[in-house]
Design an enzyme around this catalytic site. Structure first.
Site, short mmCIF file in Angstrom:
data_model
loop_
_atom_site.label_atom_id
_atom_site.label_comp_id
_atom_site.label_asym_id
_atom_site.label_seq_id
_atom_site.Cartn_x
_atom_site.Cartn_y
_atom_site.Cartn_z
N LYS A 6 -6.90 -5.64 -0.11
CA LYS A 6 -5.98 -5.97 1.04
C LYS A 6 -5.56 -7.51 0.42
O LYS A 6 -6.33 -8.17 0.34
CB LYS A 6 -6.41 -5.97 2.36
CG LYS A 6 -5.40 -5.56 3.32
CD LYS A 6 -4.78 -4.17 3.31
CE LYS A 6 -3.65 -4.06 4.45
NZ LYS A 6 -3.32 -2.66 4.43
N THR B 252 4.23 7.31 5.51
CA THR B 252 3.33 7.14 6.62
C THR B 252 3.78 7.85 7.80
O THR B 252 3.06 8.52 8.46
CB THR B 252 3.06 5.71 6.99
OG1 THR B 252 3.02 5.12 5.54
CG2 THR B 252 2.10 5.24 7.95
N ASN C 146 8.92 0.86 10.36
CA ASN C 146 8.97 2.15 9.41
C ASN C 146 8.29 3.01 9.89
O ASN C 146 8.51 4.30 9.78
CB ASN C 146 8.25 0.96 8.23
CG ASN C 146 8.10 2.14 7.02
OD1 ASN C 146 7.89 3.35 7.31
ND2 ASN C 146 8.32 1.51 5.65
P1 NAD Z 1 7.04 -2.73 10.95
O1 NAD Z 1 7.04 -4.06 10.66
O2 NAD Z 1 8.21 -2.04 10.14
O3 NAD Z 1 7.38 -2.38 12.36
C1 NAD Z 1 6.49 -2.85 13.44
C2 NAD Z 1 7.02 -2.51 14.77
O4 NAD Z 1 6.27 -2.79 15.70
C3 NAD Z 1 8.26 -3.15 14.86
O5 NAD Z 1 9.45 -2.30 15.92
C4 NAD Z 1 8.08 -4.26 15.93
O6 NAD Z 1 9.30 -4.77 16.57
C5 NAD Z 1 7.05 -3.72 16.84
N1 NAD Z 1 6.15 -4.58 17.21
C6 NAD Z 1 5.76 -5.95 16.81
N2 NAD Z 1 4.95 -6.44 17.90
C7 NAD Z 1 4.81 -5.78 18.81
C8 NAD Z 1 4.18 -5.75 20.08
N3 NAD Z 1 3.59 -6.87 20.51
N4 NAD Z 1 4.29 -4.66 21.00
C9 NAD Z 1 5.19 -3.49 20.51
N5 NAD Z 1 5.56 -3.52 19.49
C10 NAD Z 1 5.73 -4.57 18.42
O7 NAD Z 1 5.74 -2.20 10.51
P2 NAD Z 1 5.31 -0.67 10.11
O8 NAD Z 1 5.29 -0.65 8.38
O9 NAD Z 1 5.94 0.12 10.78
O10 NAD Z 1 3.72 -0.65 10.30
C11 NAD Z 1 3.32 -0.19 11.75
C12 NAD Z 1 1.65 -0.63 11.71
O11 NAD Z 1 1.48 0.65 10.89
C13 NAD Z 1 1.11 -1.82 11.01
O12 NAD Z 1 -0.11 -1.90 11.75
C14 NAD Z 1 0.78 -1.29 9.74
O13 NAD Z 1 -0.40 -1.96 9.19
C15 NAD Z 1 0.48 0.21 9.78
N6 NAD Z 1 0.66 0.90 8.64
C16 NAD Z 1 1.88 0.96 8.19
C17 NAD Z 1 1.98 1.66 6.70
C18 NAD Z 1 3.09 1.77 6.11
O14 NAD Z 1 3.30 2.67 5.22
N7 NAD Z 1 4.25 1.10 6.55
C19 NAD Z 1 0.89 2.41 6.24
C20 NAD Z 1 -0.33 2.53 6.94
C21 NAD Z 1 -0.53 1.77 8.40
#
Ligand code: NAD
Length: 461
Positions: free
Chosen positions: A118, A203, A254
């Protein structure tokens, strides 16, 4: 509890359970067994390498910043290190170690031939111009180039990074290593740059698939067992055939938006998404939200959901505006957590009413809250199982880059579901031994796989 010690502790707990099971690694007896398990514990609960660097970044206003950045390589027994790079102002070393450990465990659980790594850069990307983000991405690769590479350590996007950053980073890697293979050096790239079809959706699709497979396949096939077991989850699981299942989703980025769209389009389960939230707001509609309209809105508003009555009516979206945290406490059948870590903790777990929770984000429930939920009969599909879609399709991207042969979107999703189904078929039946120990079962399973490999590599004596 801080994330820092969470997965190291998980490894230790799993090994303690396995130590008692003499059918596991039966060649090791008595003192040899104790020593072999101590060796496993130290290998799996500490990272192989932690690198920290300060990126020198000239800003457009003439100032120069030195920005802390990390790459943690946890374990590569199964294959090259693999894991995202996060751009976020709260990144710290302990968190990166913890997330790298989770990647080792997740990849082994799903038989993805990668280890765990990471990276992180301590910035709020919204405060930098595109040109400055380009410099930060390039400098990250320059500073860590000795330890990165298609057969060494393969980063991917994470919070605050995406296709654009991966394209820049791969471009820099190629410049630093002329004439060497480069396509497999980063995943999550844009399609024109060797990215895989379906990576962006992977995901969120995988998250929804774990829910669908649990309810549409597993519960249906074992209906009699569920009828005999009266708990919060079992009741919901059986009821859902008579009425639509209600879903709330925290996070509409996402992962969250794709999981919402999967529910909206799903032909297997009768579901409706009644609430979604983001960093500003929760939107609620008991009849089901218009997910397509919300995705259209966010794509034109830097990813944010509408926050005012005017914005909602202008886009003909019917929803009540509620506080950001409200999504966590609504009376929904399912809650999908797709935002950040530690969202359900000891101080708010009693307010959670959902009967089933799917962890799209990494570590959104603290260990204490997780214990309480299982006592209350709430089923949690853990991150390690539910959100592996991204890394699985990253693996397909890496393979496609090596072969320079590209799969259709249909092939990618079919391979993704096949891989996740294989894992769920290993894990879900253990539900009958202890329904609310899905997470522990995943950990024990993956620690067993890793321990067997380390044993065969001769690392235990
Ligand atoms: P992203 O940045 O696209 O979306 C994050 C979302 O969370 C946004 O809608 C944002 O407004 C919201 N957010 C931020 N702070 C917040 C809060 N305090 N309360 C409520 N909502 C809040 O990120 P993502 O890629 O969708 O990832 C989301 C989670 O999934 C992360 O923890 C990431 O580590 C995990 N994850 C993502 C992937 C991937 O392929 N994108 C894979 C595994 C795990």
């Amino acid at each position: 509890m801080k994330l820092a010690s969470k997965y190291g502790e998980v490894v230790q707990e799993s090994l303690h359970a396995l130590l008692e099971d003499q059918s596991f690694l039966p060649n090791f007896k008595d003192e040899d067994r104790e020593n072999a398990f101590k060796s496993l514990e130290s290998i799996l609960s500490t990272p192989n390498q932690i690198q920290k660097s300060f990126l020198r970044v000239p800003l457009e206003n003439g100032k120069i910043l030195r920005i802390p950045a990390f790459r943690v390589q946890h374990n590569n027994a199964v294959g090259p290190y693999k894991g995202g790079i996060r751009f976020h102002e709260t990144v710290e070393e302990d968190e990166v170690i913890n997330l790298a450990t989770l990647m080792t465990l997740k990849n082994a659980l799903h038989d993805v031939p990668f280890g765990g790594g990471k990276g992180g850069v301590v910035i709020n990307p919204r405060e930098f111009s595109e040109k400055e983000l380009h410099t930060i991405s390039k400098t990250y690769v320059q500073n860590f180039c000795d330890i990165l590479g298609p057969d060494k350590d393969i980063p991917a996007p994470d919070v605050g990074t995406g296709e654009r950053e991966m394209d820049w980073m791969m471009g820099e890697y190629k410049t630093i290593h002329p004439g060497r293979p480069y396509r497999g050096s980063f995943t999550g790239k844009s399609q024109v740059n060797g990215g895989s079809l379906g990576r962006r959706e992977a995901t969120g699709k995988g998250v929804y698939y774990t829910l669908r497979y649990m309810l549409h396949n597993f519960v249906k096939e074992n209906e009699e067992w569920f009828k005999r077991n009266d708990n919060r989850f079992a009741k919901t699981a059986l009821e859902h055939s008579d009425r639509p299942l209600t879903i709330g989703i925290q996070g509409f980025g996402n992962v969250g938006s794709v999981a919402a769209l999967e529910s909206y389009n799903c032909n297997y389960l009768d579901t409706k998404v009644v609430a979604v939230s983001d960093r500003n707001v929760t939107l609620y509609n008991g009849d089901g939200l218009d997910i397509k309209a919300l995705i259209e809105f966010t794509s034109n508003h830097k990813g944010d959901l509408p926050t005012t009555e005017e914005a909602l009516s202008e886009h003909e979206i019917k929803a009540d505006i509620q506080e950001r945290e409200d999504v966590l406490y609504l009376d929904t059948d399912v809650l999908i957590l797709a935002a950040l870590e530690d969202q359900i903790h000891e101080n708010n777990v009693d307010q959670v009413k959902a009967r089933m929770i799917v962890e799209g984000a990494n570590g959104p429930i603290t260990l204490g809250a997780d214990r309480k939920l299982s006592e209350d009969g709430v089923l949690v599909i853990p991150d390690i199982l539910a959100n592996a879609g991204g890394v699985i399709v990253s693996y397909f991207e890496w393979l496609q880059g090596r072969e320079t042969q590209f799969y259709s979107e249909e092939e990618v999703f079919s391979l993704l579901f096949k891989k996740m189904k294989e894992t769920m078929d290993e894990i879900y039946p253990q539900f009958f031994n202890d329904p609310f120990a899905l997470r522990q079962n995943c950990y024990i399973h993956t620690v067993m796989k890793l321990s067997n490999i380390l044993y065969r590599h001769g690392k235990l004596y």
